[in-house]
Design a protein around this motif. Structure first.
Motif, PDB file in Angstrom:
ATOM      1  N   CYS A   1      -3.502   8.895  78.543  1.00 14.95           N
ATOM      2  CA  CYS A   1      -4.070   7.643  77.757  1.00 14.95           C
ATOM      3  C   CYS A   1      -4.505   6.777  78.475  1.00 14.95           C
ATOM      4  O   CYS A   1      -4.523   6.614  79.798  1.00 14.95           O
ATOM      5  CB  CYS A   1      -2.631   7.321  77.008  1.00 14.95           C
ATOM      6  N   SER A   2      -5.361   5.744  77.970  1.00 17.68           N
ATOM      7  CA  SER A   2      -5.957   4.900  78.640  1.00 17.68           C
ATOM      8  C   SER A   2      -5.274   3.841  79.180  1.00 17.68           C
ATOM      9  O   SER A   2      -5.719   3.287  80.334  1.00 17.68           O
ATOM     10  CB  SER A   2      -6.943   4.084  77.538  1.00 17.68           C
ATOM     11  N   ASP A   3      -3.954   3.733  79.124  1.00 14.66           N
ATOM     12  CA  ASP A   3      -3.090   2.708  79.456  1.00 14.66           C
ATOM     13  C   ASP A   3      -2.303   3.395  80.777  1.00 14.66           C
ATOM     14  O   ASP A   3      -1.468   2.881  81.179  1.00 14.66           O
ATOM     15  CB  ASP A   3      -2.104   1.821  78.602  1.00 14.66           C
ATOM     16  N   GLY A   4      -2.691   4.531  81.094  1.00 13.14           N
ATOM     17  CA  GLY A   4      -1.898   5.240  82.152  1.00 13.14           C
ATOM     18  C   GLY A   4      -0.589   6.312  81.384  1.00 13.14           C
ATOM     19  O   GLY A   4       0.031   6.910  82.316  1.00 13.14           O
ATOM     20  N   THR A   5      -0.084   6.230  80.632  1.00 13.93           N
ATOM     21  CA  THR A   5       0.778   6.996  79.778  1.00 13.93           C
ATOM     22  C   THR A   5       0.309   8.302  79.678  1.00 13.93           C
ATOM     23  O   THR A   5      -0.715   8.814  79.446  1.00 13.93           O
ATOM     24  CB  THR A   5       1.205   6.553  78.430  1.00 13.93           C
ATOM     25  N   LEU A   6       1.369   9.265  80.175  1.00 11.33           N
ATOM     26  CA  LEU A   6       1.204  10.819  80.023  1.00 11.33           C
ATOM     27  C   LEU A   6       2.126  11.205  79.108  1.00 11.33           C
ATOM     28  O   LEU A   6       3.129  10.966  78.946  1.00 11.33           O
ATOM     29  CB  LEU A   6       1.624  11.557  81.501  1.00 11.33           C
ATOM     30  N   ILE A   7       1.578  11.964  78.115  1.00 10.99           N
ATOM     31  CA  ILE A   7       2.119  12.751  77.127  1.00 10.99           C
ATOM     32  C   ILE A   7       1.871  14.179  76.989  1.00 10.99           C
ATOM     33  O   ILE A   7       0.804  14.488  77.207  1.00 10.99           O
ATOM     34  CB  ILE A   7       1.727  12.294  75.708  1.00 10.99           C
ATOM     35  N   LYS A   8       2.973  14.958  76.767  1.00  7.42           N
ATOM     36  CA  LYS A   8       2.800  16.451  76.968  1.00  7.42           C
ATOM     37  C   LYS A   8       3.362  17.260  75.760  1.00  7.42           C
ATOM     38  O   LYS A   8       3.992  16.771  74.864  1.00  7.42           O
ATOM     39  CB  LYS A   8       3.622  16.899  78.247  1.00  7.42           C
ATOM     40  N   VAL A   9       2.936  18.451  75.519  1.00  2.01           N
ATOM     41  CA  VAL A   9       3.403  19.502  74.711  1.00  2.01           C
ATOM     42  C   VAL A   9       3.588  20.801  75.478  1.00  2.01           C
ATOM     43  O   VAL A   9       2.651  20.931  76.069  1.00  2.01           O
ATOM     44  CB  VAL A   9       2.782  19.416  73.280  1.00  2.01           C
ATOM     45  N   HIS A  10       4.687  21.469  75.340  1.00  2.00           N
ATOM     46  CA  HIS A  10       4.816  22.887  75.826  1.00  2.00           C
ATOM     47  C   HIS A  10       5.040  23.722  74.774  1.00  2.00           C
ATOM     48  O   HIS A  10       5.573  23.375  73.861  1.00  2.00           O
ATOM     49  CB  HIS A  10       5.826  23.003  76.767  1.00  2.00           C
ATOM     50  N   ARG A  11       4.427  24.938  75.015  1.00  3.72           N
ATOM     51  CA  ARG A  11       4.481  26.074  74.040  1.00  3.72           C
ATOM     52  C   ARG A  11       6.180  26.081  73.611  1.00  3.72           C
ATOM     53  O   ARG A  11       6.524  26.559  72.434  1.00  3.72           O
ATOM     54  CB  ARG A  11       4.113  27.214  74.700  1.00  3.72           C
ATOM     55  N   HIS A  12       7.091  25.934  74.425  1.00  2.00           N
ATOM     56  CA  HIS A  12       8.417  26.285  74.285  1.00  2.00           C
ATOM     57  C   HIS A  12       8.880  25.376  73.205  1.00  2.00           C
ATOM     58  O   HIS A  12       9.771  25.605  72.588  1.00  2.00           O
ATOM     59  CB  HIS A  12       9.346  26.287  75.552  1.00  2.00           C
ATOM     60  N   HIS A  13       8.274  23.984  73.201  1.00  2.00           N
ATOM     61  CA  HIS A  13       8.684  23.044  72.245  1.00  2.00           C
ATOM     62  C   HIS A  13       8.561  23.538  70.876  1.00  2.00           C
ATOM     63  O   HIS A  13       9.141  23.086  69.855  1.00  2.00           O
ATOM     64  CB  HIS A  13       7.962  21.918  72.543  1.00  2.00           C
ATOM     65  N   LEU A  14       7.443  24.279  70.820  1.00  2.00           N
ATOM     66  CA  LEU A  14       6.976  24.644  69.346  1.00  2.00           C
ATOM     67  C   LEU A  14       7.437  26.139  69.107  1.00  2.00           C
ATOM     68  O   LEU A  14       6.975  26.873  67.984  1.00  2.00           O
ATOM     69  CB  LEU A  14       5.426  24.795  69.456  1.00  2.00           C
ATOM     70  N   GLY A  15       8.242  26.653  69.963  1.00  2.53           N
ATOM     71  CA  GLY A  15       8.746  28.030  69.639  1.00  2.53           C
ATOM     72  C   GLY A  15       7.915  29.102  70.107  1.00  2.53           C
ATOM     73  O   GLY A  15       8.104  30.209  69.464  1.00  2.53           O
ATOM     74  N   LEU A  16       7.151  28.732  70.636  1.00  2.94           N
ATOM     75  CA  LEU A  16       5.864  30.033  71.239  1.00  2.94           C
ATOM     76  C   LEU A  16       6.210  30.623  72.641  1.00  2.94           C
ATOM     77  O   LEU A  16       6.753  29.798  73.445  1.00  2.94           O
ATOM     78  CB  LEU A  16       4.508  29.397  71.043  1.00  2.94           C
ATOM     79  N   ARG A  17       5.692  31.763  72.959  1.00  2.34           N
ATOM     80  CA  ARG A  17       6.127  32.435  74.162  1.00  2.34           C
ATOM     81  C   ARG A  17       5.141  31.831  75.283  1.00  2.34           C
ATOM     82  O   ARG A  17       4.111  31.486  74.923  1.00  2.34           O
ATOM     83  CB  ARG A  17       6.130  34.039  73.889  1.00  2.34           C
ATOM     84  N   TRP A  18       5.474  31.998  76.349  1.00  7.21           N
ATOM     85  CA  TRP A  18       4.601  31.840  77.606  1.00  7.21           C
ATOM     86  C   TRP A  18       4.942  32.644  78.833  1.00  7.21           C
ATOM     87  O   TRP A  18       6.216  32.596  78.944  1.00  7.21           O
ATOM     88  CB  TRP A  18       4.583  30.368  77.939  1.00  7.21           C
ATOM     89  N   PRO A  19       4.210  33.340  79.240  1.00  4.64           N
ATOM     90  CA  PRO A  19       2.791  33.442  79.251  1.00  4.64           C
ATOM     91  C   PRO A  19       2.863  34.539  78.017  1.00  4.64           C
ATOM     92  O   PRO A  19       3.321  35.476  77.590  1.00  4.64           O
ATOM     93  CB  PRO A  19       2.024  33.994  80.171  1.00  4.64           C
ATOM     94  N   ASP A  20       1.714  34.479  77.240  1.00  6.19           N
ATOM     95  CA  ASP A  20       1.590  35.355  75.885  1.00  6.19           C
ATOM     96  C   ASP A  20      -0.075  36.112  75.962  1.00  6.19           C
ATOM     97  O   ASP A  20      -1.086  35.188  75.858  1.00  6.19           O
ATOM     98  CB  ASP A  20       1.610  34.576  74.687  1.00  6.19           C
ATOM     99  N   GLU A  21       0.055  37.303  76.243  1.00  9.88           N
ATOM    100  CA  GLU A  21      -1.326  37.911  76.824  1.00  9.88           C
ATOM    101  C   GLU A  21      -1.885  37.318  78.027  1.00  9.88           C
ATOM    102  O   GLU A  21      -1.391  36.495  78.794  1.00  9.88           O
ATOM    103  CB  GLU A  21      -2.173  37.889  75.557  1.00  9.88           C
ATOM    104  N   GLU A  22      -3.215  37.317  77.994  1.00  4.96           N
ATOM    105  CA  GLU A  22      -3.925  36.831  79.230  1.00  4.96           C
ATOM    106  C   GLU A  22      -4.110  35.320  79.011  1.00  4.96           C
ATOM    107  O   GLU A  22      -4.441  34.974  78.102  1.00  4.96           O
ATOM    108  CB  GLU A  22      -5.468  37.390  79.496  1.00  4.96           C
TER     109      GLU A  22
END
Length: 299
Positions: free
Chosen positions: A231-252
């Motif tokens: 974000c422009s004010d220096g804040t960092l925000i993330k989302v991880h596949r595991h937060h959404l119930g998705l596998r990682w890694p998944d295929e290539e």
């Protein structure tokens, strides 16, 4: 891409999260998992996430470049768990930038941790994979980054540590986090560094639970561990596949499938016949490969 903010502390999820008493999809020893709700985190809204720069979340282990004893040095993460083990802090340990202080002393976060950094030491075996990306003199590192002329192409380059001062990077490779990007092999281990915020996400989805989930599940561009918004004010925000119930890694993975060119000119002289990564890559200088896993060295 312009240099973006350093990742040196815990980054909030773009959605509000809740804890479920189920086996973690990310950590085998964790008997709970943190999952996202469909509600956007107010922290993300306050930081104007809809105008933020979306970058690929890289699956590795975090490193930091800073001055140590008057010269640029590569440091690895070291989290001091105050509540559980009262671990003795190494003499050269420094706290992460966003750690709070009280009366001049670092204060633990809500989990009892004080994240920070310790210098990588070449004579210590626990740092062997970090040291493998350093040149014999410890003045340059091997970096994987987007190409200059082709935004889809990656390049492996030798970068002076002095050019990376006060930046954080992710160490990825054969012996890191199960090697989701397919780098090297047990016979020919291969590690490199990726600067945080350097790998952009093209045409990212809107910050919406359903759209993000569909993009990560179905889009070729979505074969990533997650997204980190700068974000422009220096804040960092993330989302991880595991937060959404998705596998990682998944295929290539998206990163692992991108073409790559090698731009490593040295080292020369006494190092040219050695088996360190710099020498190995210098013998491939100028060569192009269809994807990361295709990089191979002649034995």
């Amino acid at each position: 891409m312009r240099r973006l903010g350093s990742v040196q502390h815990k980054i909030p999820c773009v959605f509000l999260t809740e804890v479920k008493e189920e086996q973690s999809r990310k950590r085998d020893c964790q008997q709970f998992q943190v999952v996202a709700t469909e509600n956007v985190n107010p922290v993300a809204l306050e930081a104007n996430i809809h105008c933020a720069v979306a970058t690929e979340k890289i699956d590795g282990t975090c490193c930091y470049v800073t001055l140590h004893k008057g010269r640029p040095h590569l440091c690895k993460g070291f989290s001091w768990n105050v509540e559980e083990d009262f671990k003795t802090v190494p003499e050269a340990w420094i706290p992460a930038h966003r750690v709070q202080h009280h009366n001049g002393h670092p204060v633990p976060d809500e989990h009892g941790h004080i994240p920070g950094w310790v210098p990588v030491q070449k004579d210590n075996k626990q740092y062997c994979w970090h040291c493998s990306v350093l040149d014999p003199e410890g003045m340059a590192v091997l970096v994987l980054r987007p190409g200059v002329d082709d935004e889809d192409e990656l390049e492996v380059a030798a970068v002076p540590l002095a050019d990376l001062l006060e930046q954080t990077l992710e160490l990825i490779g054969t012996n890191v986090n199960g090697n989701p990007y397919g780098l090297g092999s047990k016979k020919q281990p291969l590690q490199c560094l990726v600067s945080h915020g350097s790998v952009g996400v093209r045409n990212p989805p809107s910050v919406d639970f359903q759209q993000l989930t569909s993009w990560l599940r179905e889009s070729p561009e979505g074969r990533v561990e997650g997204i980190v918004w700068h974000c422009s004010d220096g804040t960092l925000i993330k989302v991880h596949r595991h937060h959404l119930g998705l596998r990682w890694p998944d295929e290539e993975t998206r990163l692992g499938a991108r073409p790559v060119v090698v731009h490593v000119d040295g080292p020369l002289g006494e190092f040219i016949d050695s088996k360190d990564l710099f020498s190995s890559f210098s013998r491939l200088n100028g060569q192009r490969f269809g994807r990361l896993r295709d990089i191979q060295f002649d034995l």
